[in-house]
Design a protein around this motif. Structure first.
Motif, short mmCIF file in Angstrom:
data_model
loop_
_atom_site.label_atom_id
_atom_site.label_comp_id
_atom_site.label_asym_id
_atom_site.label_seq_id
_atom_site.Cartn_x
_atom_site.Cartn_y
_atom_site.Cartn_z
N ASP A 38 0.85 -1.19 0.00
CA ASP A 38 0.00 0.00 0.00
C ASP A 38 0.88 1.24 0.00
O ASP A 38 0.76 2.11 0.85
CB ASP A 38 -0.93 -0.03 1.21
CG ASP A 38 -2.04 1.01 1.09
OD1 ASP A 38 -2.14 1.65 0.04
OD2 ASP A 38 -2.78 1.18 2.07
N THR A 39 1.79 1.29 -0.94
CA THR A 39 2.67 2.43 -1.11
C THR A 39 2.47 2.93 -2.52
O THR A 39 2.54 2.14 -3.46
CB THR A 39 4.14 2.01 -0.91
OG1 THR A 39 4.27 1.34 0.33
CG2 THR A 39 5.06 3.23 -0.94
N ARG A 40 2.20 4.21 -2.67
CA ARG A 40 1.87 4.74 -3.99
C ARG A 40 3.12 5.32 -4.65
O ARG A 40 3.89 6.03 -4.02
CB ARG A 40 0.79 5.82 -3.88
CG ARG A 40 -0.42 5.38 -3.08
CD ARG A 40 -1.03 4.11 -3.63
NE ARG A 40 -1.99 3.52 -2.70
CZ ARG A 40 -3.28 3.81 -2.68
NH1 ARG A 40 -3.76 4.67 -3.53
NH2 ARG A 40 -4.07 3.24 -1.82
N TYR A 41 3.26 4.95 -5.91
CA TYR A 41 4.38 5.46 -6.70
C TYR A 41 3.81 6.14 -7.94
O TYR A 41 2.67 5.89 -8.33
CB TYR A 41 5.28 4.32 -7.15
CG TYR A 41 5.89 3.51 -6.03
CD1 TYR A 41 7.09 3.91 -5.45
CD2 TYR A 41 5.28 2.34 -5.59
CE1 TYR A 41 7.66 3.16 -4.43
CE2 TYR A 41 5.84 1.59 -4.57
CZ TYR A 41 7.03 2.01 -3.99
OH TYR A 41 7.58 1.27 -2.99
N ALA A 48 10.09 1.32 -12.72
CA ALA A 48 11.49 1.06 -12.39
C ALA A 48 11.61 -0.09 -11.39
O ALA A 48 12.61 -0.80 -11.37
CB ALA A 48 12.13 2.32 -11.83
N LEU A 49 10.60 -0.24 -10.55
CA LEU A 49 10.62 -1.31 -9.55
C LEU A 49 10.15 -2.64 -10.13
O LEU A 49 10.31 -3.68 -9.51
CB LEU A 49 9.71 -0.95 -8.37
CG LEU A 49 10.19 0.17 -7.46
CD1 LEU A 49 9.06 0.61 -6.54
CD2 LEU A 49 11.38 -0.28 -6.64
N ARG A 50 9.58 -2.57 -11.28
CA ARG A 50 8.95 -3.74 -11.87
C ARG A 50 10.00 -4.76 -12.33
O ARG A 50 11.02 -4.39 -12.91
CB ARG A 50 8.14 -3.26 -13.09
CG ARG A 50 7.28 -4.28 -13.71
CD ARG A 50 6.53 -3.61 -14.87
NE ARG A 50 5.79 -4.62 -15.59
CZ ARG A 50 4.48 -4.57 -15.81
NH1 ARG A 50 3.81 -3.53 -15.40
NH2 ARG A 50 3.88 -5.53 -16.44
N ARG A 54 7.71 -9.28 -10.26
CA ARG A 54 7.04 -8.26 -9.45
C ARG A 54 6.40 -7.26 -10.39
O ARG A 54 7.07 -6.45 -11.01
CB ARG A 54 8.09 -7.56 -8.57
CG ARG A 54 7.47 -6.70 -7.51
CD ARG A 54 8.53 -5.98 -6.71
NE ARG A 54 7.96 -5.54 -5.44
CZ ARG A 54 8.56 -4.70 -4.61
NH1 ARG A 54 9.74 -4.24 -4.88
NH2 ARG A 54 7.97 -4.34 -3.49
N LEU A 55 5.08 -7.34 -10.46
CA LEU A 55 4.36 -6.46 -11.37
C LEU A 55 3.93 -5.20 -10.66
O LEU A 55 3.87 -5.15 -9.44
CB LEU A 55 3.12 -7.18 -11.90
CG LEU A 55 3.39 -8.47 -12.68
CD1 LEU A 55 2.09 -9.10 -13.08
CD2 LEU A 55 4.26 -8.22 -13.88
N ASP A 56 3.64 -4.20 -11.43
CA ASP A 56 3.06 -3.01 -10.84
C ASP A 56 1.64 -2.85 -11.36
O ASP A 56 1.26 -3.43 -12.39
CB ASP A 56 3.91 -1.76 -11.10
CG ASP A 56 3.87 -1.33 -12.55
OD1 ASP A 56 4.09 -2.17 -13.41
OD2 ASP A 56 3.60 -0.14 -12.81
N VAL A 85 0.98 0.93 -7.65
CA VAL A 85 1.51 0.16 -6.53
C VAL A 85 2.27 -1.02 -7.14
O VAL A 85 2.08 -1.36 -8.30
CB VAL A 85 0.39 -0.36 -5.59
CG1 VAL A 85 -0.29 0.80 -4.87
CG2 VAL A 85 -0.62 -1.19 -6.35
N VAL A 86 3.13 -1.62 -6.35
CA VAL A 86 3.88 -2.79 -6.82
C VAL A 86 3.56 -3.98 -5.93
O VAL A 86 3.17 -3.81 -4.78
CB VAL A 86 5.41 -2.53 -6.84
CG1 VAL A 86 5.76 -1.50 -7.89
CG2 VAL A 86 5.91 -2.12 -5.49
#
Ligand SMILES: [Zn+2]
Length: 118
Positions: A38-41, A48-50, A54-56, A85-86
């Motif tokens: 529950d962290t919004r990007y 970039a985190l994907r 690990r999907l976003d 979110v991721v």
């Protein structure tokens, strides 16, 4: 706009590490059981985190609360304006799925019995 029955993310916490997560079945046919932090990007930060594992997810806020969508917005030329979110990556210690040594696998002994002390 059609929505699958009972869709919309549910705010809950990870049963293992207790971090706040969003859970939702995303997709109408082959729904994926998503557990996301529950962290919004921004869309760019989430991309970039994907990773392949690990999907976003694109978060739309409806009157019922957050609703996760497949982040196919990355394929569009204009950057997505929605929050993303991721997937939650649990940092709690992994509990083995099945007890070890439950099943006896045939294993050759490296040293024959009786030769250990020489
Ligand atoms: Zn967790």
């Amino acid at each position: 706009m059609t929505r699958a029955a009972g869709s919309g993310a549910r705010r809950t916490s990870c049963p293992r590490c207790a971090l706040p997560v969003l859970r939702q079945l995303v997709g109408r046919r082959a729904a994926l059981d998503v557990t996301a932090d529950d962290t919004r990007y921004t869309a760019a930060a989430a991309a970039a985190l994907r990773t392949p594992d690990r999907l976003d997810w694109c978060v739309r806020t409806t009157k019922d609360g957050p609703d996760l969508r497949w982040a196919d917005c990355h394929r569009r030329s204009a950057p997505c304006q929605h929050e993303h979110v991721v997937d939650h990556m649990c940092t709690a210690p992994q509990v083995p799925a099945r007890p070890a040594a439950q099943r006896r696998t045939h294993r050759t002994t490296p040293v024959p019995t009786g030769q250990l002390t020489l």
